[in-house]
Design an enzyme around this catalytic site. Structure first.
Site: not given
Ligand code: PGA
Length: 249
Positions: A8, A10, A93, A165, A211, A232
């Site tokens: 993702n 974003k 999300h 998540e 994370s 992410g």
């Molecule tokens: P992150 O995000 O891996 O940066 O924690 C995960 C997500 O938002 O799906």
């Protein structure tokens, strides 16, 4: 079964970054160990589709309208995504739930509209830190699933993937533990069993996200009941995502 890796982006990456990213990813991704779905921004989807044309990499969207078409300024419909060759869409999300105030009712409508138009839905659920601190994690996930999947037909679940998540783990560097993730996967599968069937609860793909990085992904994605991961921050680094996608067991 191969693990499923979802990236993702974003609201990151400019079109030139996306171009270089996909050229590199496609040329070095083996497709042997994992299935990969990459979700760039809407605007970059045509370019991403073009560059992944001959590759096993699938393209997902980060959002979709709950409406089919009409006067909804700024929205993008499931049919439009499908016409661009998009196969997956992230729905629910926590960025959308919290920053854009999306309710479970809206998420349920988005899922139904996306499924009707032939998209596979990656439905994200997870608790806040306050929920976790008050031991409400499983209650919160269960409520989200009951409401988000309400009224779906069992056969539609073949096109639904659930991503656990925890909100406190997203973008914070604090990942959930193996025990947290295994318990959440159990709660998710129990909800599917009770709302649909035992078979559906076994067959549905469940992912973990929050994370994930090169150090923690191996134990977290090989937890009992977990079929892959949603990345992410790490996914913005093409070498890191390639390394995981090509070497995951
Ligand atoms: P992150 O995000 O891996 O940066 O924690 C995960 C997500 O938002 O799906």
């Amino acid at each position: 079964m191969k693990k499923l890796i979802v990236a993702n982006f974003k609201m990151n990456q400019q079109p030139s970054d996306v171009k270089n990213y996909f050229i590199k990813f496609v040329s070095l991704f083996t497709g042997v160990r994992a299935d990969v779905v990459i979700c760039p921004a809407y605007l970059d989807i045509p370019l991403a589709k073009f560059l992944t044309n001959q590759s096993p990499v699938k393209i997902g969207a980060q959002n979709v309208s709950d409406e089919e078409e009409g006067a909804f300024t700024g929205e993008v419909s499931a049919k439009m995504l499908k016409a661009q060759g998009v196969e997956y869409v992230l729905i629910g999300h926590s960025d959308r739930r919290i920053k854009f105030k999306e309710s479970d009712k809206l998420i349920n409508k988005k899922i139904k509209t996306a499924l009707k138009n032939g998209l596979k839905c990656i439905v994200c659920v997870g608790e806040t830190l306050a929920d976790r601190n008050t031991e409400r994690t499983y209650e919160v996930i269960r409520k989200q699933l009951d409401e988000d999947l309400r009224g779906l037909y069992e056969n539609e679940l073949e096109s639904v993937i659930i991503a656990y998540e925890p909100i406190w783990a997203i973008g914070t560097g604090n990942n959930a533990s193996v025990k947290d993730v295994e318990n959440a996967a159990k709660v998710i599968r129990r909800a599917i069993n009770e709302n649909f069937s035992e078979k559906a609860s076994r067959d549905i793909q469940v992912l973990y996200g929050g994370s994930l990085n090169e150090k923690n992904y191996a134990p977290l994605l090989s937890c009992t009941g977990i079929d892959g991961g949603l990345f992410g921050g790490l996914s913005l680094n093409v070498n890191a995502l390639l390394n995981i996608a090509n070497s995951i067991k």
